[in-house]
Design a protein around this motif. Structure first.
Motif, PDB file in Angstrom:
ATOM      1  N   ALA A 181       0.823  -1.208   0.000  1.00 36.13           N
ATOM      2  CA  ALA A 181       0.000   0.000   0.000  1.00 36.13           C
ATOM      3  C   ALA A 181       0.859   1.260   0.000  1.00 36.13           C
ATOM      4  N   LYS A 182       2.129   1.119   0.335  1.00 35.50           N
ATOM      5  CA  LYS A 182       3.044   2.258   0.322  1.00 35.50           C
ATOM      6  C   LYS A 182       3.570   2.447  -1.097  1.00 35.50           C
ATOM      7  N   PRO A 183       3.298   3.569  -1.711  1.00 33.86           N
ATOM      8  CA  PRO A 183       3.706   3.759  -3.109  1.00 33.86           C
ATOM      9  C   PRO A 183       5.197   3.569  -3.356  1.00 33.86           C
ATOM     10  N   GLU A 184       6.007   3.857  -2.337  1.00 32.29           N
ATOM     11  CA  GLU A 184       7.452   3.746  -2.541  1.00 32.29           C
ATOM     12  C   GLU A 184       7.958   2.307  -2.537  1.00 32.29           C
ATOM     13  N   VAL A 185       7.129   1.361  -2.093  1.00 33.05           N
ATOM     14  CA  VAL A 185       7.549  -0.036  -2.035  1.00 33.05           C
ATOM     15  C   VAL A 185       7.312  -0.701  -3.391  1.00 33.05           C
ATOM     16  N   GLU A 186       8.394  -1.173  -3.995  1.00 32.30           N
ATOM     17  CA  GLU A 186       8.311  -1.856  -5.279  1.00 32.30           C
ATOM     18  C   GLU A 186       8.522  -3.356  -5.144  1.00 32.30           C
ATOM     19  N   ARG A 187       9.244  -3.748  -4.093  1.00 31.00           N
ATOM     20  CA  ARG A 187       9.621  -5.154  -3.950  1.00 31.00           C
ATOM     21  C   ARG A 187       9.774  -5.469  -2.470  1.00 31.00           C
ATOM     22  N   ILE A 188       9.275  -6.630  -2.061  1.00 24.40           N
ATOM     23  CA  ILE A 188       9.421  -7.079  -0.676  1.00 24.40           C
ATOM     24  C   ILE A 188      10.499  -8.156  -0.630  1.00 24.40           C
ATOM     25  N   VAL A 189      11.358  -8.029   0.358  1.00 30.02           N
ATOM     26  CA  VAL A 189      12.490  -8.925   0.537  1.00 30.02           C
ATOM     27  C   VAL A 189      12.286  -9.732   1.818  1.00 30.02           C
ATOM     28  N   VAL A 190      12.496 -11.033   1.746  1.00 28.50           N
ATOM     29  CA  VAL A 190      12.454 -11.864   2.948  1.00 28.50           C
ATOM     30  C   VAL A 190      13.720 -12.710   3.001  1.00 28.50           C
ATOM     31  N   GLU A 191      14.117 -13.068   4.215  1.00 29.08           N
ATOM     32  CA  GLU A 191      15.345 -13.858   4.395  1.00 29.08           C
ATOM     33  C   GLU A 191      15.148 -14.858   5.526  1.00 29.08           C
ATOM     34  N   PRO A 192      14.157 -15.777   5.371  1.00 34.79           N
ATOM     35  CA  PRO A 192      13.957 -16.788   6.417  1.00 34.79           C
ATOM     36  C   PRO A 192      15.097 -17.798   6.435  1.00 34.79           C
ATOM     37  N   ASP A 193      15.219 -18.452   7.553  1.00 38.27           N
ATOM     38  CA  ASP A 193      16.209 -19.523   7.696  1.00 38.27           C
ATOM     39  C   ASP A 193      16.055 -20.513   6.545  1.00 38.27           C
ATOM     40  N   ALA A 194      17.165 -20.923   5.977  1.00 39.59           N
ATOM     41  CA  ALA A 194      17.133 -21.825   4.830  1.00 39.59           C
ATOM     42  C   ALA A 194      16.450 -23.150   5.152  1.00 39.59           C
ATOM     43  N   ARG A 195      16.379 -23.506   6.440  1.00 37.01           N
ATOM     44  CA  ARG A 195      15.755 -24.785   6.836  1.00 37.01           C
ATOM     45  C   ARG A 195      14.254 -24.662   7.059  1.00 37.01           C
ATOM     46  N   ASN A 196      13.721 -23.460   7.006  1.00 37.59           N
ATOM     47  CA  ASN A 196      12.315 -23.224   7.343  1.00 37.59           C
ATOM     48  C   ASN A 196      11.430 -23.472   6.115  1.00 37.59           C
ATOM     49  N   THR A 197      11.203 -24.733   5.824  1.00 39.85           N
ATOM     50  CA  THR A 197      10.502 -25.095   4.592  1.00 39.85           C
ATOM     51  C   THR A 197       9.041 -24.635   4.580  1.00 39.85           C
ATOM     52  N   LYS A 198       8.417 -24.533   5.754  1.00 37.62           N
ATOM     53  CA  LYS A 198       7.016 -24.108   5.788  1.00 37.62           C
ATOM     54  C   LYS A 198       6.856 -22.677   5.286  1.00 37.62           C
TER      55      LYS A 198
END
Length: 199
Positions: free
Chosen positions: A119-136
């Motif tokens: 909803a924020k106009p300045e946001v073009e892309r969301i980045v996530v960095e969960p633990d590589a083992r967190n398959t869910k």
């Protein structure tokens, strides 16, 4: 939209957050051995940082999940990938169910969080960095249009770096039958997303 948001109060919300982050299901949150004082300290630092912010998601006024939004350029991710203007980072922890789990609940929570961020106009892309083992969480992220970019080493974990654009989110969302049709968003314009965020 059933969910609303409010800022985390590090002191007042510490008992609740402590009861969530120290449960085995929240092991990837990295606070299993935290004390309430430790929770206060962590969230006081987050709220005072100027680039990292914590919010409680409320379901009918009752706290139901914790989300954090942050600027990747001011986080350890700055050394892990080339940060672009319009990138926004996100963390999400859903509270343990108080009764019988509701089918599709986590999907609805994720949708509300992504809608709020986009909803924020300045946001073009969301980045996530969960633990590589967190398959869910990897599976949930993929359902909402996140695309993995590889495993990166961060100070506290090996993380699966993934990205989701606004268009990618909307395209993925349209394929999810568990989301209420009345809440579906047909436009990629930020103003269309603002209504769905229900803030």
């Amino acid at each position: 939209m059933r969910f609303t948001f409010r800022c985390v109060d590090p002191v007042a919300d510490a008992p609740l957050l402590h009861s969530w982050v120290t449960q085995p299901y929240a092991s990837f949150w990295g606070m299993l051995s935290a004390t309430e004082a430790g929770v206060i300290d962590e969230y006081a630092k987050i709220q005072a940082s100027g680039h990292h912010h914590a919010l409680l998601g409320l379901d009918g006024g009752v706290p139901a999940f914790l989300m954090e939004e942050y600027l990747p350029a001011s986080s350890p991710l700055a050394d892990a990938y080339p940060v672009l203007p319009g990138d926004a980072g996100m963390h999400l922890l859903v509270a343990p169910p108080s009764g019988v789990p509701e089918p599709g609940y986590t999907t609805a929570v994720m949708d509300a969080v992504l809608a709020r961020l986009f909803a924020k106009p300045e946001v073009e892309r969301i980045v996530v960095e969960p633990d590589a083992r967190n398959t869910k969480i990897h599976a949930l992220n993929e359902r909402f249009g996140f695309r993995p970019a590889g495993v990166v080493g961060l100070p506290d974990k090996d993380a699966l770096l993934s990205f989701c654009t606004r268009d990618g989110y909307l395209a993925a969302r349209a394929t999810l039958p568990t989301l209420e049709p009345s809440a579906r968003m047909e436009s990629t314009r930020p103003e269309a997303l603002q209504g769905a965020a229900a803030l």
